[in-house]
Design an enzyme around this catalytic site. Sequence first.
Site, PDB file in Angstrom:
ATOM      1  N   ASN A 191      -5.195  -4.607  -6.823  1.00  7.49           N
ATOM      2  CA  ASN A 191      -6.391  -3.992  -6.246  1.00  7.49           C
ATOM      3  C   ASN A 191      -6.261  -2.484  -6.049  1.00  7.49           C
ATOM      4  OD1 ASN A 191      -8.942  -3.931  -4.472  1.00  7.49           O
ATOM      5  ND2 ASN A 191      -7.342  -3.203  -3.085  1.00  7.49           N
ATOM      6  N   ASP A 244       4.130   2.399  -3.910  1.00 12.20           N
ATOM      7  CA  ASP A 244       3.324   3.183  -4.847  1.00 12.20           C
ATOM      8  C   ASP A 244       3.318   2.409  -6.160  1.00 12.20           C
ATOM      9  OD1 ASP A 244       2.279   4.945  -6.736  1.00 12.20           O
ATOM     10  OD2 ASP A 244       3.312   6.700  -5.922  1.00 12.20           O
ATOM     11  N   ASP A 286       0.854  -1.187   0.000  1.00 13.66           N
ATOM     12  CA  ASP A 286       0.000   0.000   0.000  1.00 13.66           C
ATOM     13  C   ASP A 286       0.889   1.235   0.000  1.00 13.66           C
ATOM     14  OD1 ASP A 286      -3.226   0.316   0.804  1.00 13.66           O
ATOM     15  OD2 ASP A 286      -2.012   2.117   1.069  1.00 13.66           O
ATOM     16  N   LYS A 300     -11.145   1.649 -15.479  1.00 11.98           N
ATOM     17  CA  LYS A 300     -11.569   0.289 -15.171  1.00 11.98           C
ATOM     18  C   LYS A 300     -11.939  -0.482 -16.438  1.00 11.98           C
ATOM     19  CE  LYS A 300     -10.872   0.418 -10.772  1.00 11.98           C
ATOM     20  NZ  LYS A 300      -9.782  -0.386 -10.167  1.00 11.98           N
ATOM     21  N   TYR A 344     -12.757   7.349 -13.979  1.00 14.20           N
ATOM     22  CA  TYR A 344     -12.771   6.056 -13.308  1.00 14.20           C
ATOM     23  C   TYR A 344     -13.313   4.976 -14.233  1.00 14.20           C
ATOM     24  CZ  TYR A 344     -13.635   2.576  -9.663  1.00 14.20           C
ATOM     25  OH  TYR A 344     -13.630   1.434  -8.903  1.00 14.20           O
TER      26      TYR A 344
END
Length: 270
Positions: free
Chosen positions: A106, A79, A55, A175, A171
């Site tokens: 993720n 990162d 993370d 995706k 977004y």
Amino acid sequence: MSDSIDGVRLRFDQREFSSMKLKNRVAIVTGAQRGIGYAIAKRYLDEGAHVVLADVNDAHDPLPGLNGAQGTASFVKTDVSVDSQVRALVSKALELHGRVDILVNNAGIEFAKTVVTTTEDEWDQLMAVNLKGVFLCSRAVIPVMQQQGSGVIINVASELGLVGEAGVAAYCASKGGVVMLSKAMAIDHGPQGIRVNCLCPGPVATQLLEDVFASSDDPEGMRRTFESQTVLKRLGRPEDIAAAAAFLASDDAAFMAGSDLVVDGGWTAR
């Protein structure tokens, strides 16, 4: 018992459980400090996997909620939009465990804006994390899996990679890119024993979604809209998505490649 490795490493009970379908497999999960990523990491640990949590934010020490899990957990601050950090993450996983069996891409960010209201910097940042991050992590892990002759990559996209939605243009674009990148990777690397699939969650009650609500002109109205657009009339739970991610990583999904597994409460059924 715990010891420090790049921030924090936790060791957990190694008791035998017949239901542990990921026992002794090594997984990297990005965006694992909260929400869906955290739930996936915890589920994998419960299934007996050795999980390297990655993370951009610093690790909680100890990582809350993971005590009593059956695998081992390590944390590497990463990162995913920076290639050198991604390569360091994979190197640490190999140093700790000698292999990588599962990669869960993720990590992601989101904001509620149209094309007109999105700045160039915002567009670049979102694409760097949501799409480039999948590319960089996969590029670093695939050679390891090729050498092993096996591996599973799960790219977390969204139902908004399959259908559009008002006010989240960048977004949706990112995706949608993850969905198609997953299919291309599955075609390229399936013959090498690497299964690549895409997991498409619907609206899930995470801090990321709360931030999206907060960035809108009518946060509560947006929340009600999201809830009403599922046929189950509720937001998903991170654990709902973690269960699907555990299935995709397991041998139960051995004949799945290039698939989009939608877990959206019926959002896309309408």
